[in-house]
Write an enzyme that holds these catalytic residues in place. Structure first.
Site, mmCIF file in Angstrom:
data_model
loop_
_atom_site.group_PDB
_atom_site.id
_atom_site.type_symbol
_atom_site.label_atom_id
_atom_site.label_comp_id
_atom_site.label_asym_id
_atom_site.label_seq_id
_atom_site.Cartn_x
_atom_site.Cartn_y
_atom_site.Cartn_z
ATOM 1 N N LYS A 111 19.591 -33.026 -53.206
ATOM 2 C CA LYS A 111 20.334 -32.085 -52.357
ATOM 3 C C LYS A 111 20.108 -32.379 -50.883
ATOM 4 C CE LYS A 111 20.655 -28.369 -55.721
ATOM 5 N NZ LYS A 111 20.197 -27.040 -56.137
ATOM 6 N N LYS A 206 28.012 -40.787 -61.202
ATOM 7 C CA LYS A 206 26.989 -40.276 -60.303
ATOM 8 C C LYS A 206 25.925 -41.320 -59.963
ATOM 9 C CE LYS A 206 24.693 -35.895 -59.615
ATOM 10 N NZ LYS A 206 24.081 -34.766 -60.282
ATOM 11 N N LYS A 230 27.834 -26.470 -60.834
ATOM 12 C CA LYS A 230 28.676 -25.624 -59.980
ATOM 13 C C LYS A 230 29.110 -26.374 -58.740
ATOM 14 C CE LYS A 230 25.791 -21.655 -61.019
ATOM 15 N NZ LYS A 230 24.524 -21.199 -60.485
HETATM 16 P P1 TYM Z 1 21.070 -22.573 -61.600
HETATM 17 O O1 TYM Z 1 21.688 -21.389 -60.975
HETATM 18 O O2 TYM Z 1 21.428 -23.926 -61.080
HETATM 19 O O3 TYM Z 1 21.378 -22.586 -63.157
HETATM 20 C C1 TYM Z 1 21.119 -21.449 -63.957
HETATM 21 C C2 TYM Z 1 20.647 -21.852 -65.333
HETATM 22 O O4 TYM Z 1 21.617 -22.700 -65.959
HETATM 23 C C3 TYM Z 1 20.998 -23.894 -66.417
HETATM 24 N N1 TYM Z 1 21.979 -24.990 -66.312
HETATM 25 C C4 TYM Z 1 22.349 -25.777 -67.331
HETATM 26 N N2 TYM Z 1 21.959 -25.824 -68.619
HETATM 27 C C5 TYM Z 1 22.555 -26.737 -69.413
HETATM 28 N N3 TYM Z 1 23.507 -27.593 -68.983
HETATM 29 C C6 TYM Z 1 23.927 -27.599 -67.717
HETATM 30 N N4 TYM Z 1 24.884 -28.431 -67.317
HETATM 31 C C7 TYM Z 1 23.337 -26.662 -66.816
HETATM 32 N N5 TYM Z 1 23.512 -26.383 -65.499
HETATM 33 C C8 TYM Z 1 22.675 -25.355 -65.213
HETATM 34 C C9 TYM Z 1 19.820 -24.092 -65.489
HETATM 35 O O5 TYM Z 1 18.846 -24.924 -66.064
HETATM 36 C C10 TYM Z 1 19.345 -22.678 -65.293
HETATM 37 O O6 TYM Z 1 18.533 -22.281 -66.366
HETATM 38 N N6 TYM Z 1 16.475 -22.640 -59.670
HETATM 39 C C11 TYM Z 1 17.286 -22.061 -60.704
HETATM 40 C C12 TYM Z 1 17.359 -20.558 -60.659
HETATM 41 C C13 TYM Z 1 16.051 -19.861 -60.623
HETATM 42 C C14 TYM Z 1 15.230 -19.555 -61.737
HETATM 43 C C15 TYM Z 1 14.124 -18.838 -61.206
HETATM 44 C C16 TYM Z 1 15.318 -19.800 -63.096
HETATM 45 C C17 TYM Z 1 15.452 -19.343 -59.525
HETATM 46 N N7 TYM Z 1 14.286 -18.732 -59.869
HETATM 47 C C18 TYM Z 1 13.097 -18.367 -62.036
HETATM 48 C C19 TYM Z 1 14.300 -19.333 -63.914
HETATM 49 C C20 TYM Z 1 13.200 -18.636 -63.399
HETATM 50 C C21 TYM Z 1 18.697 -22.579 -60.546
HETATM 51 O O7 TYM Z 1 19.110 -23.003 -59.495
HETATM 52 O O8 TYM Z 1 19.488 -22.425 -61.645
#
Ligand code: TYM
Length: 364
Positions: A111, A206, A230
């Site tokens: 990022k 990518k 996203k």
């Molecule tokens: P975020 O918002 O990017 O994604 C949310 C959740 O979705 C999962 N995920 C996926 N799983 C499978 N295939 C995919 N293509 C895919 N894209 C996203 C992510 O693994 C996540 O579980 N840093 C975290 C949010 C966060 C968090 C936390 C999670 C902040 N504090 C504490 C757990 C506990 C994030 O950016 O997720």
């Protein structure tokens, strides 16, 4: 009861990866464990964002949690920024976090490169410390996430261990505390299927320009394919939970496949095939064996409409519930307010303990 926490960022729209990798599994855990699910708005400001969108995205994300089946008679749902302890704990943990741990995080490297390196915000670097706070604040046992968050979970575990060693035990006891560990060491819960839902369009693009990464991944036997995300520029690369039936059917119709006949799981040369079969397996509720048997002789032309129908059928009730929930805004306010109260109760104990162990002067 053991405790489970997890969260999603309110950026862009929630897609099938977020649902299959995380939210769907939360729902399965809420009967057995004490669960807290938050919307991580403080994480969403680490990259440039639209101030006119954040509030709506935060509420929409909360509504989608409920629409997906998170049940507030069992789980607490709240907005991260409503519980001040997340930020307070983050500062306290920052002092025990070596910069090197943060600089080597894969997501930070990716990022920050996109932000032009030195121009990336400090918060993008310290993002995993805030995430560790989200987890450690609640003395969580399990954290259900997709595979892309595994490295952040490992950092949270290392940090918990480090703080326990630095400030816990006898030293804490001498300061009037109970001694022992300050933090529980959390475990990631990564699903066997759905932990890495791939982009519908990206294929190998990518990594095609980075010979070094490609080589390293190849030697680890990992298929270099982009995950559904996203932030990918093309909306065609993901299925959003609120996409219309036609949009879903169209995206699946155009998604990248290969030119081989018959469909199969676990062939490293056919990542798209494995991905789409896995999605079908989960949304149809069938077993892997059933899917294998059903699809082994199918052409893509037969499979794609079948997959589209299964996805649409799975998402329809979620979309319907979402409309009902968002039609009544006071209900959501109440849910989020009660969730924040419950979370604050738990969080304050942890912050109190750590501040005591770190030698802060209490307010009398
Ligand atoms: P975020 O918002 O990017 O994604 C949310 C959740 O979705 C999962 N995920 C996926 N799983 C499978 N295939 C995919 N293509 C895919 N894209 C996203 C992510 O693994 C996540 O579980 N840093 C975290 C949010 C966060 C968090 C936390 C999670 C902040 N504090 C504490 C757990 C506990 C994030 O950016 O997720």
């Amino acid at each position: 009861r053991k405790r489970v926490v997890s969260g999603v960022q309110p950026t862009g729209s929630i897609h099938l990866g977020n649902y299959l990798g995380a939210i769907k599994n939360w729902v399965a855990l809420q009967d057995t464990y004490e669960t807290l699910f938050f919307i991580v708005d403080l994480h969403a400001i680490t990259l440039p964002y639209d101030t006119q969108e954040l509030r709506k995205a935060t509420r929409d994300t909360a509504a989608l949690y409920l629409a997906c089946g998170v049940d507030i008679s069992k789980a607490s749902v709240f907005v991260q920024s409503h519980v001040l302890a997340h930020v307070e704990l983050m500062w306290l943990l920052s002092s025990s976090t070596p910069i090197g741990w943060l600089q080597k995080m894969t997501q930070f490297k990716e990022k920050s490169r996109k932000e032009g390196g030195e121009n990336a915000s400090v918060s993008l670097l310290t993002y995993p410390v805030l995430m560790a706070s989200d987890i450690l604040l609640y003395q969580s046992d399990f954290v259900p996430v997709g595979e892309d968050q595994k490295q952040h979970l490992e950092l949270a575990r290392d940090l918990a261990q480090r703080v326990n060693n630095l400030y816990g035990g006898r030293k804490w006891k001498k300061l009037g505390g109970r001694g022992g560990s300050i933090f529980k060491i959390p475990e990631p819960l990564i699903p066997q299927v759905g932990a890495r839902v791939m982009s519908l369009t990206d294929g190998l693009s990518k990594l095609s320009c980075k010979g070094f990464t490609l080589l390293r991944l190849a030697s680890l036997n990992v298929v270099p394919i982009a995950i559904m995300s996203k932030s990918a520029p093309s909306d065609q690369s993901r299925i959003n939970l609120l996409d219309s039936k036609d949009l879903i059917a169209g995206k699946i119709k155009r998604c990248k496949t290969d030119s081989l006949a018959g469909l199969e799981f676990d062939n490293a040369e056919r990542p798209e095939c494995n991905n789409l079969l896995s999605v079908y397996q989960i949304v149809s509720g069938k077993t892997k064996e059933e899917v294998m048997e059903e699809c082994k002789d199918m052409s893509w032309g037969t499979f794609k409409p079948l997959l589209a129908d299964a996805v649409i059928e799975h998402l329809s009730p979620i979309q319907l519930r979402y409309q009902e929930i968002t039609a009544e805004s006071e209900y959501l306010d109440k849910v989020l307010s009660e969730g924040a109260d419950r979370a604050t109760e738990i969080a304050e104990v942890t912050v109190h303990n750590l501040k005591q162990a770190m030698g802060f002067c209490p307010r009398n």
